[in-house]
Design an enzyme around this catalytic site. Structure first.
Site, mmCIF file in Angstrom:
data_model
loop_
_atom_site.group_PDB
_atom_site.id
_atom_site.type_symbol
_atom_site.label_atom_id
_atom_site.label_comp_id
_atom_site.label_asym_id
_atom_site.label_seq_id
_atom_site.Cartn_x
_atom_site.Cartn_y
_atom_site.Cartn_z
ATOM 1 N N GLU A 181 -12.427 -0.678 -0.009
ATOM 2 C CA GLU A 181 -12.626 0.744 0.390
ATOM 3 C C GLU A 181 -13.705 1.485 -0.210
ATOM 4 O O GLU A 181 -14.059 1.452 -1.241
ATOM 5 C CB GLU A 181 -11.240 1.715 -0.331
ATOM 6 N N TRP A 240 -13.560 2.596 4.552
ATOM 7 C CA TRP A 240 -12.289 3.256 4.754
ATOM 8 C C TRP A 240 -12.949 4.424 5.385
ATOM 9 O O TRP A 240 -13.541 5.246 4.878
ATOM 10 C CB TRP A 240 -11.695 3.811 3.194
ATOM 11 N N ASN A 249 -2.528 -2.169 -3.708
ATOM 12 C CA ASN A 249 -3.461 -1.412 -3.444
ATOM 13 C C ASN A 249 -3.659 -0.203 -4.593
ATOM 14 O O ASN A 249 -2.274 0.626 -4.821
ATOM 15 C CB ASN A 249 -3.414 -0.562 -2.230
ATOM 16 N N GLU A 250 -4.362 -0.023 -5.324
ATOM 17 C CA GLU A 250 -4.344 1.150 -6.330
ATOM 18 C C GLU A 250 -3.230 1.341 -7.309
ATOM 19 O O GLU A 250 -2.733 2.758 -6.951
ATOM 20 C CB GLU A 250 -4.789 2.407 -5.669
ATOM 21 N N GLU A 285 -3.645 11.052 5.879
ATOM 22 C CA GLU A 285 -4.349 10.889 4.491
ATOM 23 C C GLU A 285 -3.130 11.398 3.516
ATOM 24 O O GLU A 285 -3.451 12.445 2.929
ATOM 25 C CB GLU A 285 -5.532 11.855 4.606
ATOM 26 N N TRP A 286 -2.102 11.036 3.745
ATOM 27 C CA TRP A 286 -0.873 10.961 2.477
ATOM 28 C C TRP A 286 -0.505 12.538 2.456
ATOM 29 O O TRP A 286 -0.319 13.105 3.480
ATOM 30 C CB TRP A 286 -1.298 10.534 1.414
ATOM 31 N N HIS A 325 0.811 -1.265 0.055
ATOM 32 C CA HIS A 325 -0.021 -0.133 -0.113
ATOM 33 C C HIS A 325 1.008 1.056 -0.029
ATOM 34 O O HIS A 325 0.743 2.001 1.115
ATOM 35 C CB HIS A 325 -1.001 0.016 1.116
ATOM 36 N N TYR A 338 -15.063 5.993 -4.178
ATOM 37 C CA TYR A 338 -15.368 7.100 -3.570
ATOM 38 C C TYR A 338 -16.317 8.189 -4.185
ATOM 39 O O TYR A 338 -17.007 8.775 -3.635
ATOM 40 C CB TYR A 338 -13.991 7.872 -3.034
HETATM 41 O O1 LGS Z 1 -6.715 6.964 2.384
HETATM 42 C C1 LGS Z 1 -6.683 6.762 1.121
HETATM 43 C C2 LGS Z 1 -8.201 6.677 0.624
HETATM 44 C C3 LGS Z 1 -8.961 7.950 0.929
HETATM 45 O O2 LGS Z 1 -9.486 8.191 -0.393
HETATM 46 C C4 LGS Z 1 -6.093 5.213 0.755
HETATM 47 O O3 LGS Z 1 -4.774 5.216 1.286
HETATM 48 C C5 LGS Z 1 -6.101 5.013 -0.684
HETATM 49 O O4 LGS Z 1 -6.040 3.519 -0.957
HETATM 50 C C6 LGS Z 1 -7.582 5.616 -1.480
HETATM 51 O O5 LGS Z 1 -6.875 6.233 -2.455
HETATM 52 N N1 LGS Z 1 -8.249 6.609 -0.845
HETATM 53 C C7 LGS Z 1 -9.062 7.440 -1.051
HETATM 54 N N2 LGS Z 1 -9.185 7.688 -2.706
HETATM 55 C C8 LGS Z 1 -10.199 8.434 -3.015
HETATM 56 C C9 LGS Z 1 -9.942 8.773 -4.533
HETATM 57 C C10 LGS Z 1 -11.084 9.481 -4.964
HETATM 58 C C11 LGS Z 1 -11.043 10.376 -6.297
HETATM 59 C C12 LGS Z 1 -11.929 11.379 -6.602
HETATM 60 C C13 LGS Z 1 -11.083 12.447 -7.238
HETATM 61 C C14 LGS Z 1 -12.325 13.533 -7.693
HETATM 62 C C15 LGS Z 1 -11.738 14.834 -8.038
#
Ligand code: LGS
Length: 446
Positions: free
Chosen positions: A352, A398, A165-166, A405-406, A121, A296
């Site tokens: 997630e 999640w 992961n992703e 949060e990165w 991850h 999400y």
């Molecule tokens: O914390 C991360 C979560 C939070 O939102 C987690 O580690 C990741 O695996 C994951 O990427 N996570 C996450 N992703 C949401 C991405 C949504 C993108 C929507 C963009 C719209 C402009």
């Protein structure tokens, strides 16, 4: 209002990731990861936040598993920090790192919680980054050696494994946009990372089959955004489709299931893929046991010839979470239904789904009605997907805990459990209480 009843044996869980919750990144002989480096480099994260302490889960894992038990979780998805096991990424093993995950797994099993382990991850050992990280073709071997070692050490107790992961986020947010570690801005590098992640993934699946982990299953977790065309013009329909093929499950599942990149990628982006990538495709095509879907949000896509792969997003006025992402539950259904129709995986897990909101503590309680609403709307769509033929076997919210949060540091809270970062005190939010009722009843009213 009606009762939304889930199938018997539905796997209810919560998810986290090592660098986001553990803290103590260099404890007990661990080597630094690229996220340790990246977050310690000024300007990379909100407020200069790092994962040095995070949720101190490395020391508080027992307390956290007690919380999971109190919530009634049936499953818990966590990730292993590669550089705790191999401080240099390969070679010398750090037994104390293995110990931590041994203790964690044993404690979970004692609490009757099924572990789902993510092998990667995003926290690559920094020593491997010095050798080119995911852009080096040899990483397929480094990663498989590490993964195989974990199968040997934990495979007697851990039956559910997620390779990556992703990988889209790793490739593009980390190597093209420069917002995540390792902070690169090179489109060619990003596509070579895609290809190498696929190679590493499939080699590892093969190693997993050879290890013969009894009753073991292995899959991959992919990020998804529901991209809808902004108008019904063919141009916008094509732009949305290309965005889907590029950023969602097809970029990885098409090679894994069909042995080729999606047609739009071949047509518009093959120039960015490594020279002779075609030679890797046969090896990449390899059966997996389940697909992990992260979802999400959604967006509306319009043709924009000036942007990479020709798409830009336009506002459609939907409500948003604290991240500024649209709340679009319908898109969750579209992604789940889409993956089943396009690749027909044996099993699907939502690995997630969740939302960040601006939570506040009032008398030791957190009244996060907005998060409950978000979860209700998304679970309703997950159930609809099951009723329409999607082989969805489980759902991981999640996240279990508020966490790092990165690039946004501690400014965004996704947990169903609130963490006071000063005292490390945990408070189960109303959403956590609500979720535990859903698990208990295997249903909810909506
Ligand atoms: O914390 C991360 C979560 C939070 O939102 C987690 O580690 C990741 O695996 C994951 O990427 N996570 C996450 N992703 C949401 C991405 C949504 C993108 C929507 C963009 C719209 C402009």
């Amino acid at each position: 209002m009606s009762e939304k009843v889930f199938p018997k044996d539905f796997m209810w869980g919560a998810a986290t990731a090592s660098y986001q919750i553990e803290g103590s990144p260099l404890a007990d002989g661990a080597g630094p990861s690229i996220w340790h480096r990246f977050s310690h480099t000024p300007g990379n994260t909100y407020n200069g936040d790092t994962g040095d302490l995070a949720d101190d889960h490395y020391n508080r894992y027992k307390e956290d598993i007690a919380l999971m038990k109190e919530l009634g979780l049936k499953a818990y998805r966590f990730s292993i920090s590669w550089s705790r096991i191999f401080p240099n990424g390969k070679g010398k093993i750090n037994e104390k790192g293995v110990d931590f995950y041994n203790r964690l797994v044993d404690e979970l099993l004692k609490a009757n919680i099924t572990p789902f382990v993510t092998l990667y991850h995003w926290d690559l050992p920094a020593a491997l980054q010095d050798l080119g990280g995911w852009t080096n073709r040899d990483i397929a071997y480094w990663y498989t050696d590490y993964a195989d070692y974990m199968f040997q050490r934990l495979g007697d107790r851990v039956k559910n494994w997620i390779t990556l992961n992703e990988p889209w986020v790793m490739a593009f947010v980390g190597h093209f946009m420069g917002e995540h570690a390792p902070g690169m801005k090179d489109l060619y590098a990003a596509f070579s990372v895609v290809n190498n992640q696929l190679r590493a993934h499939s080699k590892t699946v093969k190693a997993f089959r050879e290890e013969n982990v009894k009753e073991g299953k292995i899959g991959i977790t992919l990020s998804n955004t529901s991209h809808d065309p902004a108008t019904d013009s063919q141009e916008d329909i094509d732009a949305a489709r290309l965005a889907h093929e590029w950023t969602n499950y097809p970029l990885f599942l098409n090679p894994i299931y069909n042995g080729e990149y999606p047609s739009g990628i071949k047509e518009h982006a093959s120039v960015f893929l490594p020279h002779n990538y075609e030679n890797d495709l046969e090896e990449i095509k390899e059966k997996i046991d389940f697909v992990g879907i992260n979802y999400y949000s959604g967006d509306l896509v319009k043709l924009d010839t000036k942007s990479f792969l020709g798409g830009k997003t336009v506002e459609r006025g939907l409500p948003k979470t604290e991240m500024g992402w649209e709340i679009y539950p319908e898109g969750f259904y579209k992604i789940l239904k889409g993956v089943q129709e396009e690749y027909n995986p044996k099993e699907v897990y939502v690995t997630e789904n969740g939302a960040a909101f601006d939570d506040s503590v009032v008398n030791q309680e957190v009244h996060d009605e907005n998060r409950i609403d978000y979860l209700k709307q998304h679970l309703e769509q997950a159930l609809r997907a099951i009723q329409n033929g999607v082989t969805l076997k489980g759902y991981f919210v999640w996240s279990l805990l508020d966490n790092f949060e990165w690039a946004l540091g501690y400014s965004k809270r996704f947990g169903i459990v609130y963490v006071d970062y000063k005292t490390q005190k945990r408070i189960i939010k109303d959403s956590g209480k609500w979720y535990s009722q859903v698990i208990k009843n295997n249903s909810f009213n909506f």
